[in-house]
Motif scaffolding. Structure first.
Motif, PDB file in Angstrom:
ATOM      1  N   ASP A 266       0.856  -1.276  -0.038  1.00  0.00           N
ATOM      2  CA  ASP A 266      -0.010  -0.085  -0.072  1.00  0.00           C
ATOM      3  C   ASP A 266       0.797   1.250  -0.123  1.00  0.00           C
ATOM      4  OD1 ASP A 266      -2.261  -1.642   0.072  1.00  0.00           O
ATOM      5  OD2 ASP A 266      -2.329  -1.682   2.161  1.00  0.00           O
ATOM      6  N   ARG A 267       1.763   1.383   0.868  1.00  0.00           N
ATOM      7  CA  ARG A 267       2.704   2.429   1.011  1.00  0.00           C
ATOM      8  C   ARG A 267       3.532   2.455  -0.314  1.00  0.00           C
ATOM      9  NH1 ARG A 267       6.153   2.978   6.186  1.00  0.00           N
ATOM     10  NH2 ARG A 267       3.986   3.282   6.944  1.00  0.00           N
ATOM     11  N   ALA A 269       2.789   1.527  -3.263  1.00  0.00           N
ATOM     12  CA  ALA A 269       1.907   2.169  -4.408  1.00  0.00           C
ATOM     13  C   ALA A 269       1.589   3.559  -4.201  1.00  0.00           C
ATOM     14  CB  ALA A 269       0.642   1.279  -4.313  1.00  0.00           C
ATOM     15  N   ALA A 270       1.393   4.008  -3.039  1.00  0.00           N
ATOM     16  CA  ALA A 270       1.303   5.462  -2.729  1.00  0.00           C
ATOM     17  C   ALA A 270       2.349   6.361  -3.132  1.00  0.00           C
ATOM     18  CB  ALA A 270       0.812   5.786  -1.316  1.00  0.00           C
ATOM     19  N   LEU A 271       3.488   5.891  -3.036  1.00  0.00           N
ATOM     20  CA  LEU A 271       4.830   6.529  -3.200  1.00  0.00           C
ATOM     21  C   LEU A 271       5.424   6.374  -4.746  1.00  0.00           C
ATOM     22  CD1 LEU A 271       7.036   6.003   0.067  1.00  0.00           C
ATOM     23  CD2 LEU A 271       5.744   8.123  -0.947  1.00  0.00           C
ATOM     24  N   GLY A 272       4.478   5.440  -5.463  1.00  0.00           N
ATOM     25  CA  GLY A 272       4.937   5.349  -6.958  1.00  0.00           C
ATOM     26  C   GLY A 272       5.986   4.193  -7.250  1.00  0.00           C
ATOM     27  N   SER A 325      11.333   6.446  -8.211  1.00  0.00           N
ATOM     28  CA  SER A 325      10.066   5.947  -8.230  1.00  0.00           C
ATOM     29  C   SER A 325       9.376   6.445  -9.404  1.00  0.00           C
ATOM     30  CB  SER A 325       9.183   6.587  -7.029  1.00  0.00           C
ATOM     31  OG  SER A 325       9.227   8.159  -7.421  1.00  0.00           O
TER      32      SER A 325
END
Length: 592
Positions: A266-267, A269-272, A325
């Motif tokens: 999840d983290r 994906a949030a940071l790309g 990222s």
């Protein structure tokens, strides 16, 4: 079957062809040569001939006197023959069993093993220290040292393993055998901390098995991985205490430090940051990423991208690794993943479809392979649970197969000889008479091997097979003459065999002495590889000496008993009997 069958196939073909050619020459060329070179009995001979004839006449006279005494005490002689058979059976179980003896091939193989968490640089340093110590040995002419994947003796080599190959100086330039050199190297190499070194003398014939760190392998298998790991560790520990074994080790590598990278998806994906980007970053820093090639006039060089050495040695630096990222930002690995330290297997071996652990070992000087195999099997039955199956591999497995095959081979050889002699003599009894001297030959061969601290291996077994033919031939010369005398002159059995022994005494001694002198260089171990052939020579020489002393007296006594047995069966069978043979003076003495 197996390697034993291939070795004895060549031996059998060689002997058969030699005997066929010898038989043809004896029936054709030898009579012609006799007609050209034999001197008439009236011709004068030189002093050497007359001296040797006096010695031979004295030997024959002594033998005639001893034979008359033996014939008067036939029961004691038969008791001695039975005791000889019992002693042969006892020594056959007592003598150490071996397989293919080691030879001085001027080579030594060695394997090194460090702790499982060692780094590449530390392993290089340790391997070089071992190589420097090996180079100081005065018996070693040259050596090669390598380590790492593919450098420790096969594709299964790991980063904590290395390989050594040493070429020894010629035998004339050193006093020590390969086994003695290994014993001298062992305490020298123990001073290298955290490094175990295993040297062994390579066998002349490598028979299957794994490329282990020792010469003999014992494999453990089980579908229960936990039971296999726990029981194999205890088994290896107990095996180190078994007398006669050295360099005990196994391929069990399950204590390798590991770092598990658990990605917070999840983290990330949030940071790309994707999983592929994390994998690429790890490979760029710690893998073998080739980014370009430098070309020169004589060679080309790969340019490998990696993290600085100080970051490679510190596991904590892994969390500071930056990942590019999707939006172009550099994200620390510790922000999107959690690092968990633990241990895991460095390698997992399989045999067939099941996990397997191979325990390797060497033998101490003077220890027979048969004794070591029995000790390992006894310990396995005591320590290992029922869920773990075991088997020997390579040379040890071939040795077990050979022990079953050699006994059957000996029995079949004697059985075939009995059948052929029975057909030729049209008798079931006198082939036993001819074969009655074999126990004395076996007694002499086994006793000689024990006296000189040698094993019953393939080479010495070849010598025992040869003994069967030589001893049988001597008995045939006596029995054939005695039977012919009975048929043509109706001579009583005791008189016939007595005359046969004296008439055939010269060719019997000539046959035995020729074989004895011809085999003596092998028994002395002369020539390159002579130490491996020496057991065969000792078996033949010892068997000939003892059998010559005993069969000259046992065979005549057995012949008289067999003639009495044949006469008993003739009386029990209704038939037209021939007139009784005249009774000679020796028969009168025996009856008296």
């Amino acid at each position: 079957s197996g390697i034993l069958g291939r070795l004895f196939h060549e031996f059998a073909v060689t002997i058969m062809v030699a005997i066929l050619i010898s038989g043809f020459v004896s029936l054709s060329l030898t009579p012609m040569l006799c007609s050209r070179f034999l001197r008439p009995p009236t011709e004068r001979h030189n002093a050497v001939y007359r001296a040797t004839e006096k010695v031979f006449d004295g030997m024959r006279a002594a033998y005639a006197w001893a034979l008359r005494g033996v014939m008067r005490h036939r029961f004691l002689t038969m008791t001695g023959a039975v005791a000889t058979l019992a002693a042969t059976v006892y020594l056959a179980g007592l003598i150490p069993k071996g397989f293919i003896p080691s030879q001085d091939l001027r080579q030594l193989y060695g394997n090194t093993e460090a702790r499982q968490d060692i780094s590449f640089d530390a392993m290089v340093e340790q391997q070089q220290r071992v190589a420097e110590l090996v180079a100081t040995d005065p018996n070693i002419e040259a050596f090669m040292s390598s380590m790492g994947a593919g450098g420790g003796g096969g594709p299964q080599s790991l980063i904590n393993q290395g390989f050594l190959f040493a070429r020894l100086k010629p035998r004339a330039a050193r006093k020590s055998t390969p086994e003695q050199i290994i014993e001298d190297l062992r305490p020298k190499l123990e001073v290298v901390p955290g490094m175990k070194t295993y040297f062994y003398n390579p066998p002349p014939v490598r028979i299957g098995g794994f490329q282990g760190r020792a010469l003999y392998q014992f494999t453990l298998q089980s579908p229960d991985l936990n039971a296999l790991y726990s029981s194999s560790a205890e088994f290896e520990k107990r095996l180190r205490t078994v007398p006669g074994l050295s360099d005990v080790n196994s391929d069990l590598q399950i204590s390798n430090p590991m770092l598990n990278v658990e990605i917070n998806r999840d983290r990330a994906a949030a940071l790309g940051v994707t999983e592929e980007q994390i994998e690429n970053a790890l490979y760029d820093a710690y893998g073998q990423r080739q980014v370009s090639t430098i070309y020169t006039s004589v060679d080309s060089y790969w340019v490998i991208m990696e993290a600085k050495p100080e970051f490679q040695r510190d596991p904590k630096a892994l969390g500071a690794l930056r990942i590019r990222s999707s939006n172009g930002n550099l994200v620390p690995l510790g922000l999107v993943a959690r690092l968990n330290a633990g241990v895991g297997p460095l390698s997992i071996s399989h045999l067939g479809q099941l996990p397997a652990i191979t325990v390797s070992f060497n033998l101490r000087p003077g220890v027979a392979l048969g004794d070591a195999v029995d000790s390992v099997q006894d310990l396995a039955r005591e320590v290992l649970p029922d869920s773990v199956t075991t088997s020997f591999m390579g040379t040890a497995a071939a040795f077990q197969s050979s022990q079953r095959g050699m006994g059957l081979l000996l029995v079949l050889a004697i059985l075939v000889i009995y059948m052929v002699l029975g057909i030729l003599y049209e008798s079931f009894i006198h082939p036993i008479t001819i074969l009655s001297g074999l126990p004395s030959a076996g007694l002499g061969a086994l006793a000689t091997l024990l006296i000189f601290h040698n094993e019953l291996n393939i080479y010495s077994f070849v010598g025992i097979i040869m003994l069967i033919g030589i001893v049988k031939k001597n008995a045939i010369m006596m029995i054939d003459f005695a039977l012919e005398s009975q048929r043509l002159h109706h001579t009583p059995p005791a008189e016939a065999i007595y005359d046969a022994c004296l008439v055939r005494f010269r060719p019997i001694m000539m046959t035995t002495m020729s074989a004895l002198v011809g085999t003596l260089p092998i028994a002395l171990g002369l020539g390159s590889g002579g130490e491996a052939r020496r057991p065969m020579g000792l078996a033949v020489v010892g068997g000939l000496v003892v059998s010559q002393l005993l069969t000259l007296f046992i065979t005549p006594v057995v012949f008289t008993y067999m003639e009495q047995l044949r006469g008993f069966f003739r009386k029990q069978r209704p038939s037209k009997r021939k007139p009784a043979a005249p009774v000679g003076p020796l028969e009168v003495a025996l009856k008296g």
